[in-house]
Design a protein around this motif. Structure first.
Motif, PDB file in Angstrom:
ATOM      1  N   ARG A   1       0.758  -1.133   0.255  1.00 23.64           N
ATOM      2  CA  ARG A   1      -0.013   0.553  -0.117  1.00 23.64           C
ATOM      3  C   ARG A   1       1.302   1.226  -0.101  1.00 23.64           C
ATOM      4  NH1 ARG A   1      -3.038  -0.626   4.988  1.00 23.64           N
ATOM      5  NH2 ARG A   1      -4.377  -1.911   3.690  1.00 23.64           N
ATOM      6  N   HIS A   2       0.791   2.305  -1.184  1.00 19.77           N
ATOM      7  CA  HIS A   2       1.624   3.216  -0.809  1.00 19.77           C
ATOM      8  C   HIS A   2       0.653   4.444  -1.308  1.00 19.77           C
ATOM      9  CE1 HIS A   2       3.746   0.215  -3.407  1.00 19.77           C
ATOM     10  NE2 HIS A   2       4.456   1.043  -3.035  1.00 19.77           N
ATOM     11  N   PRO A   3       1.246   6.040  -0.366  1.00 20.69           N
ATOM     12  CA  PRO A   3       0.252   6.591  -0.408  1.00 20.69           C
ATOM     13  C   PRO A   3       0.015   7.771  -1.830  1.00 20.69           C
ATOM     14  CG  PRO A   3       2.022   7.460   0.778  1.00 20.69           C
ATOM     15  CD  PRO A   3       2.279   5.767  -0.070  1.00 20.69           C
ATOM     16  N   ASP A   4      -1.761   7.955  -2.054  1.00 18.02           N
ATOM     17  CA  ASP A   4      -1.566   7.993  -3.297  1.00 18.02           C
ATOM     18  C   ASP A   4      -2.052  10.241  -3.861  1.00 18.02           C
ATOM     19  OD1 ASP A   4      -3.270   9.072  -5.621  1.00 18.02           O
ATOM     20  OD2 ASP A   4      -5.093   7.941  -5.083  1.00 18.02           O
ATOM     21  N   LEU A   5      -0.555  10.476  -3.911  1.00 15.54           N
ATOM     22  CA  LEU A   5      -0.239  11.946  -4.313  1.00 15.54           C
ATOM     23  C   LEU A   5      -1.293  12.626  -4.801  1.00 15.54           C
ATOM     24  CD1 LEU A   5       3.391  11.363  -5.833  1.00 15.54           C
ATOM     25  CD2 LEU A   5       2.291  11.176  -2.819  1.00 15.54           C
ATOM     26  N   ALA A   6      -1.948  12.232  -5.611  1.00 22.93           N
ATOM     27  CA  ALA A   6      -3.287  13.122  -6.033  1.00 22.93           C
ATOM     28  C   ALA A   6      -4.546  13.610  -5.065  1.00 22.93           C
ATOM     29  CB  ALA A   6      -4.324  12.376  -7.513  1.00 22.93           C
TER      30      ALA A   6
ATOM     31  N   LEU B   1       4.546  10.327   4.663  1.00 21.81           N
ATOM     32  CA  LEU B   1       5.360   9.068   4.560  1.00 21.81           C
ATOM     33  C   LEU B   1       5.166   9.773   2.057  1.00 21.81           C
ATOM     34  CD1 LEU B   1       4.072   6.408   6.079  1.00 21.81           C
ATOM     35  CD2 LEU B   1       6.300   6.811   6.027  1.00 21.81           C
ATOM     36  N   ALA B   2       4.651  10.384   2.507  1.00 26.64           N
ATOM     37  CA  ALA B   2       4.849  11.056   0.054  1.00 26.64           C
ATOM     38  C   ALA B   2       5.763  11.350   0.300  1.00 26.64           C
ATOM     39  CB  ALA B   2       2.849  11.826   0.710  1.00 26.64           C
ATOM     40  N   LEU B   3       6.086  11.924   0.974  1.00 25.37           N
ATOM     41  CA  LEU B   3       7.452  12.749   1.197  1.00 25.37           C
ATOM     42  C   LEU B   3       8.909  12.166   0.284  1.00 25.37           C
ATOM     43  CD1 LEU B   3       7.307  15.422   3.452  1.00 25.37           C
ATOM     44  CD2 LEU B   3       7.319  16.193   1.537  1.00 25.37           C
ATOM     45  N   THR B   4       8.734  10.544   1.585  1.00 25.36           N
ATOM     46  CA  THR B   4       9.916  10.371   1.418  1.00 25.36           C
ATOM     47  C   THR B   4       9.862   8.619  -0.163  1.00 25.36           C
ATOM     48  OG1 THR B   4       9.622   8.564   3.449  1.00 25.36           O
ATOM     49  CG2 THR B   4      10.881  10.464   3.474  1.00 25.36           C
ATOM     50  N   GLY B   5       8.657   8.002  -0.161  1.00 25.85           N
ATOM     51  CA  GLY B   5       8.386   7.772  -0.598  1.00 25.85           C
ATOM     52  C   GLY B   5       8.021   6.538  -0.298  1.00 25.85           C
ATOM     53  N   GLY B   6       7.277   6.865   1.540  1.00 27.51           N
ATOM     54  CA  GLY B   6       6.871   5.044   2.503  1.00 27.51           C
ATOM     55  C   GLY B   6       6.033   5.210   1.984  1.00 27.51           C
ATOM     56  N   THR B   7       5.561   3.142   2.670  1.00 26.98           N
ATOM     57  CA  THR B   7       4.694   2.577   2.434  1.00 26.98           C
ATOM     58  C   THR B   7       3.394   2.573   3.254  1.00 26.98           C
ATOM     59  OG1 THR B   7       6.171   0.687   2.865  1.00 26.98           O
ATOM     60  CG2 THR B   7       5.067   1.352   0.926  1.00 26.98           C
ATOM     61  N   GLN B   8       2.065   2.228   4.087  1.00 25.18           N
ATOM     62  CA  GLN B   8       2.005   2.222   4.931  1.00 25.18           C
ATOM     63  C   GLN B   8       1.495   0.505   4.797  1.00 25.18           C
ATOM     64  OE1 GLN B   8      -1.657   4.974   4.196  1.00 25.18           O
ATOM     65  NE2 GLN B   8      -1.597   5.752   6.127  1.00 25.18           N
ATOM     66  N   GLY B   9       1.748  -0.284   4.967  1.00 25.86           N
ATOM     67  CA  GLY B   9       1.735  -1.623   5.680  1.00 25.86           C
ATOM     68  C   GLY B   9       1.423  -1.646   3.653  1.00 25.86           C
ATOM     69  N   ALA B  10       1.057  -3.599   4.223  1.00 29.52           N
ATOM     70  CA  ALA B  10       0.294  -3.798   2.526  1.00 29.52           C
ATOM     71  C   ALA B  10      -1.196  -4.561   2.964  1.00 29.52           C
ATOM     72  CB  ALA B  10       1.216  -5.059   2.334  1.00 29.52           C
ATOM     73  N   VAL B  11      -1.927  -5.080   1.995  1.00 29.89           N
ATOM     74  CA  VAL B  11      -3.007  -5.414   1.925  1.00 29.89           C
ATOM     75  C   VAL B  11      -3.078  -7.165   1.610  1.00 29.89           C
ATOM     76  CG1 VAL B  11      -4.712  -6.335   0.868  1.00 29.89           C
ATOM     77  CG2 VAL B  11      -4.226  -3.506   1.093  1.00 29.89           C
ATOM     78  N   LEU B  12      -3.219  -8.160   2.595  1.00 28.29           N
ATOM     79  CA  LEU B  12      -3.060  -9.501   2.294  1.00 28.29           C
ATOM     80  C   LEU B  12      -4.532 -10.170   2.282  1.00 28.29           C
ATOM     81  CD1 LEU B  12      -0.713 -10.586   5.557  1.00 28.29           C
ATOM     82  CD2 LEU B  12      -0.294  -9.714   3.078  1.00 28.29           C
ATOM     83  N   VAL B  13      -4.194 -10.621   1.007  1.00 21.50           N
ATOM     84  CA  VAL B  13      -5.417 -11.940   0.904  1.00 21.50           C
ATOM     85  C   VAL B  13      -5.514 -13.165   0.736  1.00 21.50           C
ATOM     86  CG1 VAL B  13      -6.863 -12.313  -1.417  1.00 21.50           C
ATOM     87  CG2 VAL B  13      -6.089  -9.957  -1.116  1.00 21.50           C
ATOM     88  N   ASP B  14      -6.312 -13.586   1.372  1.00 21.31           N
ATOM     89  CA  ASP B  14      -6.660 -15.306   1.879  1.00 21.31           C
ATOM     90  C   ASP B  14      -6.213 -15.874   0.462  1.00 21.31           C
ATOM     91  OD1 ASP B  14      -5.905 -17.453   3.132  1.00 21.31           O
ATOM     92  OD2 ASP B  14      -7.302 -17.076   4.635  1.00 21.31           O
ATOM     93  N   ALA B  15      -4.969 -16.390  -0.268  1.00 22.00           N
ATOM     94  CA  ALA B  15      -4.890 -17.575  -1.378  1.00 22.00           C
ATOM     95  C   ALA B  15      -5.566 -18.583  -0.424  1.00 22.00           C
ATOM     96  CB  ALA B  15      -3.886 -17.311  -1.531  1.00 22.00           C
ATOM     97  N   GLY B  16      -6.501 -19.407   0.417  1.00 20.52           N
ATOM     98  CA  GLY B  16      -6.343 -20.739   0.564  1.00 20.52           C
ATOM     99  C   GLY B  16      -7.599 -20.842   1.376  1.00 20.52           C
ATOM    100  N   GLU B  17      -8.490 -20.098   1.003  1.00 22.77           N
ATOM    101  CA  GLU B  17     -10.403 -19.229   0.866  1.00 22.77           C
ATOM    102  C   GLU B  17     -10.963 -18.374   0.023  1.00 22.77           C
ATOM    103  OE1 GLU B  17     -13.306 -19.674   4.551  1.00 22.77           O
ATOM    104  OE2 GLU B  17     -11.876 -20.013   5.421  1.00 22.77           O
TER     105      GLU B  17
END
Length: 666
Positions: A347-352, A366-382
């Motif tokens: 997950r990245h900051p949306d500059l617009a 975090l938008a100034l440094t190109g940081g991230t806000q973690g990640a989305v996880l999708v369970d592939a087993g269900e």
């Protein structure tokens, strides 16, 4: 050669006499040459520290520099040139490869500059305040601006050139190597005791260390034998006649070896046949029988095509965007817990979106440094189930200009691969960016996973060897899928000269031709109960009429290693044919439905089945993904499944009629 050196010495002094005193060129003498040698030594030591320091925690290099500064003070003026060169180059390089330290440096510089300006400013208090404010912003702005230009303009422009230079470096390195050996042979007074003869063994050792042909036993033998032979020749010529003929003999031998090497290098990289053969044989192969095949966890059902839609649906942050290509990650729920296969979208900051809000970037630094806000996880087993998102925020993300600028400085010649957020066994999160270099084989430069660059949440960067990364992040595949596929494909039909040119008994990837080059292409990363994450590649005999499934390749997640499972005796139908028939055979009434991602499912009794995803082409939602079907090894029996629990239940029921690998799929 001694006469040549004397000529340059005399010429330099003569030219200097005709120039103004302030611009005179000093004659070459012993002291000048020693200073030049110390300068080169300082650069080499800084290079070694930078190379080793990449794999150490960020605080180790400053500690080494402090100790080195103390050592330089103790040594005094005798080694001043070497010490000053080493410290200057090492400090500048350290700041370049650790952008978080640059930010800290800018903050400290702002405080010091403001305090110094206020102290030095004459006159009234308002003058001191103005001077302090100007220094507070201008001093760090100049430093930050210089580094920002380097990260965004200079390094990205230079890096593509470094890739070409790196690929040619084994040949280009012959020029400075031979020049240094030749210079040492001139400087070596063979009638007196000196250490210039050590130049040859040191350079030979550096060549072996930098261009070690790790995937070729023949190449290893040749490199070591040549290095030892030249070193022995240099040792034997360390004393002798006053004319230095014995010392020059080492230079002539090294020149001959370099010429032969350049010829072999040119032929090996120009000839596609030789190149493919060396690349195909670079893979380390371990062959096993089907009875030794580990059982799968069957925790991957959702295809990667649909995972991107699931990620988008689970991204609740309105001012963030997610990465377009989901990455596989296996997370263990803990001791005794189940391992789950997830698709991860960073997950990245949306500059617009941020710019449309009040406060601009201040509301999302975090938008100034190109940081991230973690990640989305999708369970592939269900299907349809979402995992707990990774909530760790990072100062620099995998696409940040600071992270990529540091990468270019740390790894000239390397190609970065798509990054992701990885978790350690203790659930500590890091941004990981694998990178690929071309390594020397038996003359050919072949691509290989060279390492992994990790970034902590605070922005500190450290490199890991592939084996270290695999141990630290147990659920992540670091070998790029397209690279694993390329090696598997070449191994199938180019690894054996006899099979390719004489018998014709070659293999090919067992997959639908329309899947090659897109998100459905093999290898399919799957989780095994004891082996962990492996890239699955299925093989069948080459030819349009060959539909039998004869090999299963399990590519390692962090090295050029593949376990090949022999299943020819099981008489199974190739996965390409199974996938083509899966939709109509399992659901004859469905139209415009295709099967994708032919995964293997291995039961506790080592029986082999195929688990495929059904995609309805007319349904745009989730790329048409609707259900999964489990087929036996002959395509005669199909069962619909919706979760990992469904697959495990069916496999347990079928195991009673499949007591041995020879009965797999029956």
């Amino acid at each position: 050669m001694n006469k040549l050196l004397n000529w340059f010495t005399t010429a330099g002094g003569a030219i200097g006499r005709y120039l103004p005193v302030s611009r005179a060129v000093p004659a070459f003498n012993h002291d000048t040459l020693v200073k030049c040698e110390q300068g080169v030594l300082g650069v080499l030591l800084a290079f070694v520290l930078g190379l080793v320091g990449r794999y150490l925690p960020f605080y180790i290099t400053p500690a080494v520099l402090v100790v080195a500064a103390g050592g330089a003070y103790y040594l005094g003026r005798k080694f001043a040139v070497a010490s000053l060169t080493f410290l200057t180059v090492a400090v500048l390089y350290y700041f370049l490869v650790q952008p978080a330290i640059v930010l800290v440096l800018c903050a400290l510089l702002a405080v010091l500059a403001a305090g110094g300006a206020a102290y030095l400013a004459p006159g009234a208090i308002w003058r001191k305040v103005v001077a302090a404010l100007l220094a507070l912003f201008l001093a760090p702005a100049v430093v930050f601006g210089a580094y920002y230009v380097l990260y965004t303009t200079v390094l990205p422009a230079v890096h593509p050139l470094t890739i070409h230079v790196y690929n040619l470096w084994p040949v280009l390195s012959m020029i400075p190597t031979l020049a240094i050996i030749g210079y040492s042979s001139i400087r070596q007074k063979t009638s007196t005791a000196n250490y210039y003869w050590l130049t040859t063994p040191v350079l030979a050792a550096l060549f072996v260390a930098c261009f070690w042909p790790a995937h070729s036993y023949i190449g290893m033998t040749l490199v070591i034998a040549t290095a030892v032979a030249l070193s022995v020749l240099a040792f034997l010529g360390r004393t002798g006649d006053a004319q230095g003929i014995a010392a020059h003999r080492t230079f002539l031998a090294a020149t001959a070896v370099g010429g032969v090497f350049c010829l072999v290098y040119f032929v090996s990289n120009v000839s596609q046949t030789i190149y493919d053969y060396q690349m195909a044989n670079a893979v380390s192969i371990t062959e096993i029988d089907a009875s030794a095949l580990d059982a799968t966890n069957n925790n991957r059902l959702v295809p990667r095509l649909a995972a991107s839609d699931y990620c988008a649906g689970n991204n609740q942050e309105t001012i963030t965007t997610i990465s377009k290509t989901p990455r596989p990650i296996v997370i263990n729920d803990g001791p005794g817990g189940a391992s789950r296969f997830y698709w991860e979208c960073v997950r990245h900051p949306d500059l617009a979106a941020i710019q449309n809000r009040k406060g601009l970037f201040l509301s999302h630094p975090l938008a100034l440094t190109g940081g991230t806000q973690g990640a989305v996880l999708v369970d592939a087993g269900e299907r349809g189930r979402y995992g707990e998102p990774i909530k760790t925020e990072f100062l620099f993300g995998e696409e940040s200009v600071f992270a990529m600028g540091a990468f270019y400085a740390r790894h000239p010649g390397a190609t970065p691969q798509p990054g992701m957020i990885a978790l350690t066994a203790d659930q500590d999160a890091y941004v990981v960016i694998p990178f690929v270099n071309k390594e020397l084989q038996l003359g050919s430069m072949i691509p290989d996973l060279s390492g992994v660059m990790t970034i902590s949440s605070h922005g500190f960067i450290q490199d890991l060897l592939p084996s270290q990364a695999a141990a630290k992040f147990p659920g992540v595949a670091f070998v790029p899928s397209d690279l694993a596929r390329q090696y598997a494909d070449l191994w199938a039909h180019d690894s054996s000269f006899w099979a390719k040119h004489i018998t014709g008994n070659q293999l090919e990837l067992s997959e639908n031709p329309t899947d090659a080059g897109n998100a459905n292409a093999s290898p399919y990363w799957q989780d095994f109960k004891h082996w962990g994450l492996k890239g699955v590649v299925n093989f069948e005999p080459i030819g349009t009429q060959q539909n039998s499934w004869v090999r299963i390749g399990l590519f390692d997640r962090a090295s050029l290693s593949m376990t090949v499972v022999q299943i020819e005796s099981l008489n199974l139908t190739g996965t390409k044919q199974l996938v083509l028939n899966a939709a109509n055979a399992s659901h004859p009434g469905l139209f415009n439905v295709t099967a994708r991602d032919p995964l293997i499912s291995v039961s506790k009794n080592h029986c082999i089945y195929v688990l495929a995803a059904l995609m309805q082409q007319t349904n745009p939602a989730y790329h048409g993904y609707s259900r999964n079907t489990l087929a036996d090894g002959h395509g005669q029996h199909y069962d619909d499944v919706d979760s990992q629990a469904d697959v495990d239940k069916i496999l347990d029921n079928l195991d009673s009629s499949c007591a041995a690998p020879g009965n797999a799929g029956k």
